[in-house]
Design an enzyme around this catalytic site. Sequence first.
Site, mmCIF file in Angstrom:
data_model
loop_
_atom_site.group_PDB
_atom_site.id
_atom_site.type_symbol
_atom_site.label_atom_id
_atom_site.label_comp_id
_atom_site.label_asym_id
_atom_site.label_seq_id
_atom_site.Cartn_x
_atom_site.Cartn_y
_atom_site.Cartn_z
ATOM 1 N N ARG A 30 -5.988 5.207 -4.967
ATOM 2 C CA ARG A 30 -4.878 5.529 -5.281
ATOM 3 C C ARG A 30 -4.775 5.301 -7.042
ATOM 4 N NH1 ARG A 30 0.259 3.790 -1.772
ATOM 5 N NH2 ARG A 30 1.046 3.067 -3.808
ATOM 6 N N ARG B 153 3.505 -3.293 -10.478
ATOM 7 C CA ARG B 153 4.448 -3.048 -9.218
ATOM 8 C C ARG B 153 4.861 -4.348 -8.813
ATOM 9 N NH1 ARG B 153 -0.064 -0.034 -6.309
ATOM 10 N NH2 ARG B 153 1.336 0.174 -4.552
ATOM 11 N N ARG C 226 14.996 1.412 -3.256
ATOM 12 C CA ARG C 226 14.133 0.469 -3.891
ATOM 13 C C ARG C 226 14.716 -0.445 -5.089
ATOM 14 N NH1 ARG C 226 8.685 2.177 -3.106
ATOM 15 N NH2 ARG C 226 7.075 1.104 -4.422
ATOM 16 N N LYS D 156 3.736 -1.201 5.020
ATOM 17 C CA LYS D 156 4.815 -0.351 5.154
ATOM 18 C C LYS D 156 4.261 0.840 5.769
ATOM 19 C CE LYS D 156 6.692 -0.424 1.195
ATOM 20 N NZ LYS D 156 5.709 -1.289 0.457
ATOM 21 N N ARG E 104 -8.013 -0.653 -0.013
ATOM 22 C CA ARG E 104 -7.423 0.938 0.407
ATOM 23 C C ARG E 104 -7.857 1.986 0.095
ATOM 24 N NH1 ARG E 104 -0.989 1.052 -0.074
ATOM 25 N NH2 ARG E 104 -1.559 0.474 -2.303
HETATM 26 P P1 AP5 Z 1 -0.264 0.274 3.478
HETATM 27 O O1 AP5 Z 1 0.311 0.141 4.984
HETATM 28 O O2 AP5 Z 1 -0.711 1.266 2.573
HETATM 29 O O3 AP5 Z 1 0.963 -0.580 2.733
HETATM 30 P P2 AP5 Z 1 2.365 -0.312 1.816
HETATM 31 O O4 AP5 Z 1 3.388 -1.443 2.203
HETATM 32 O O5 AP5 Z 1 2.719 1.015 2.493
HETATM 33 O O6 AP5 Z 1 1.922 -0.260 0.448
HETATM 34 P P3 AP5 Z 1 2.138 0.736 -0.766
HETATM 35 O O7 AP5 Z 1 1.146 0.367 -2.024
HETATM 36 O O8 AP5 Z 1 2.101 2.076 -0.157
HETATM 37 O O9 AP5 Z 1 3.671 0.364 -1.172
HETATM 38 P P4 AP5 Z 1 4.355 0.837 -2.479
HETATM 39 O O10 AP5 Z 1 5.644 0.265 -2.130
HETATM 40 O O11 AP5 Z 1 3.913 0.112 -3.543
HETATM 41 O O12 AP5 Z 1 3.780 2.162 -2.662
HETATM 42 P P5 AP5 Z 1 4.887 3.526 -2.579
HETATM 43 O O13 AP5 Z 1 3.855 4.614 -2.207
HETATM 44 O O14 AP5 Z 1 6.093 3.218 -1.667
HETATM 45 O O15 AP5 Z 1 -1.260 -1.057 3.760
HETATM 46 C C1 AP5 Z 1 -1.755 -1.334 2.503
HETATM 47 C C2 AP5 Z 1 -3.308 -1.592 2.871
HETATM 48 O O16 AP5 Z 1 -3.614 -2.624 3.779
HETATM 49 C C3 AP5 Z 1 -3.970 -0.385 3.641
HETATM 50 O O17 AP5 Z 1 -5.253 -0.284 3.167
HETATM 51 C C4 AP5 Z 1 -3.838 -0.759 5.105
HETATM 52 O O18 AP5 Z 1 -5.026 -0.073 6.025
HETATM 53 C C5 AP5 Z 1 -4.224 -2.118 5.065
HETATM 54 N N1 AP5 Z 1 -3.433 -2.920 5.992
HETATM 55 C C6 AP5 Z 1 -2.295 -2.636 6.504
HETATM 56 N N2 AP5 Z 1 -1.662 -3.522 7.448
HETATM 57 C C7 AP5 Z 1 -2.816 -4.540 7.456
HETATM 58 C C8 AP5 Z 1 -2.913 -5.665 8.313
HETATM 59 N N3 AP5 Z 1 -1.890 -6.128 9.360
HETATM 60 N N4 AP5 Z 1 -4.029 -6.276 8.346
HETATM 61 C C9 AP5 Z 1 -4.989 -5.833 7.185
HETATM 62 N N5 AP5 Z 1 -4.754 -4.767 6.677
HETATM 63 C C10 AP5 Z 1 -3.725 -3.991 6.620
HETATM 64 O O19 AP5 Z 1 5.172 3.802 -4.044
HETATM 65 C C11 AP5 Z 1 4.266 4.186 -4.897
HETATM 66 C C12 AP5 Z 1 4.833 4.520 -6.235
HETATM 67 O O20 AP5 Z 1 5.927 5.876 -6.327
HETATM 68 C C13 AP5 Z 1 5.979 3.180 -7.048
HETATM 69 O O21 AP5 Z 1 5.261 2.615 -7.616
HETATM 70 C C14 AP5 Z 1 6.781 4.447 -7.853
HETATM 71 O O22 AP5 Z 1 6.067 4.652 -9.066
HETATM 72 C C15 AP5 Z 1 6.935 5.386 -6.817
HETATM 73 N N6 AP5 Z 1 8.042 5.230 -6.039
HETATM 74 C C16 AP5 Z 1 8.064 5.362 -4.724
HETATM 75 N N7 AP5 Z 1 8.956 5.079 -4.230
HETATM 76 C C17 AP5 Z 1 10.189 5.094 -5.241
HETATM 77 C C18 AP5 Z 1 11.444 4.866 -5.367
HETATM 78 N N8 AP5 Z 1 12.423 4.881 -4.008
HETATM 79 N N9 AP5 Z 1 12.341 4.938 -6.533
HETATM 80 C C19 AP5 Z 1 11.472 5.123 -7.750
HETATM 81 N N10 AP5 Z 1 10.056 5.314 -7.534
HETATM 82 C C20 AP5 Z 1 9.348 5.307 -6.530
HETATM 83 MG MG MG Z 2 2.852 3.056 1.373
#
Ligand code: AP5
Ligand code: MG
Length: 215
Positions: free
Chosen positions: A160, A171, A88, A13, A127
């Site tokens: 992270r 997660r 979410r 994402k 990552r």
């Molecule tokens: P990346 O692009 O980083 O993936 P992502 O989908 O953004 O993954 P996240 O782990 O950030 O998602 P998440 O939803 O768990 O975390 P968030 O920060 O929202 O890609 C992943 C890796 O793969 C990278 O190394 C990238 O380079 C690589 N890659 C990407 N595309 C590729 C491809 N096509 N081929 C090969 N490699 C590739 O949330 C974190 C925490 O925050 C949550 O657990 C929660 O505690 C809190 N939080 C966030 N939002 C909320 C909410 N709305 N409500 C409550 N708590 C929340």
């Molecule tokens: Mg992300």
Amino acid sequence: MKIILLGAPGVGKGTQAELICDHFNIPHISTGKLFRLNVAEGSDLGLQVNEYIKKGKLVPDYLTISLVEDRLNKDDCKNGFLLDGFPRDENQAKELELFLNKKGEHIDKVLLIEVSEKVILDRIAGRRVCPKCGESYNVKYNPSKVGDKCQVCGSELIQRSDDKEEVVLERLAIYNKVTKPIIDYYNALGVLYRIQGEDDINDIFKSILAILETD
Ligand code: AP5
Ligand code: MG
């Protein structure tokens, strides 16, 4: 254009959000990234959310929803925005709809990126992120051009705190239980588009552009 990016942890994402937002010149609003920057700064909000994030739990709505609404009220969101990681769960989706409806606005498209769990675990293991500016890399698939430093601001890259395997599994479990149901919510509104997220980064971006550039 008002867009939501939906999908499990690690599906890409954040990676696609950067490309989409550069292309359409709209702000990228990632709740996870905003929380992490607050944790790194040691702000009040950062102190409150850190315990949840480290364990892979959702941050409570009273902290999350106001953060997003304050961000969406800023001027740069007038011509569109991309939400990454919000909503979410069903409550957040309904709160967002109410908030936008009051302003006479609505979400145009919800992009659901789908990737198998095996690929997710492999991507997250590789990552690395910048603790200062939030830029994200992958040692295998998207390495920094300057080794283990951030190519944007030069800081040392780290893993992270929620990328340890046991936290990633938590997660994923939370995603399957409380986030997945909102797929049906947006499907019923007729705004959901599914994207196969296992190709390389640029090919996925091309298929996303094809969807966003069609009325
Ligand atoms: P990346 O692009 O980083 O993936 P992502 O989908 O953004 O993954 P996240 O782990 O950030 O998602 P998440 O939803 O768990 O975390 P968030 O920060 O929202 O890609 C992943 C890796 O793969 C990278 O190394 C990238 O380079 C690589 N890659 C990407 N595309 C590729 C491809 N096509 N081929 C090969 N490699 C590739 O949330 C974190 C925490 O925050 C949550 O657990 C929660 O505690 C809190 N939080 C966030 N939002 C909320 C909410 N709305 N409500 C409550 N708590 C929340
Ligand atoms: Mg992300």
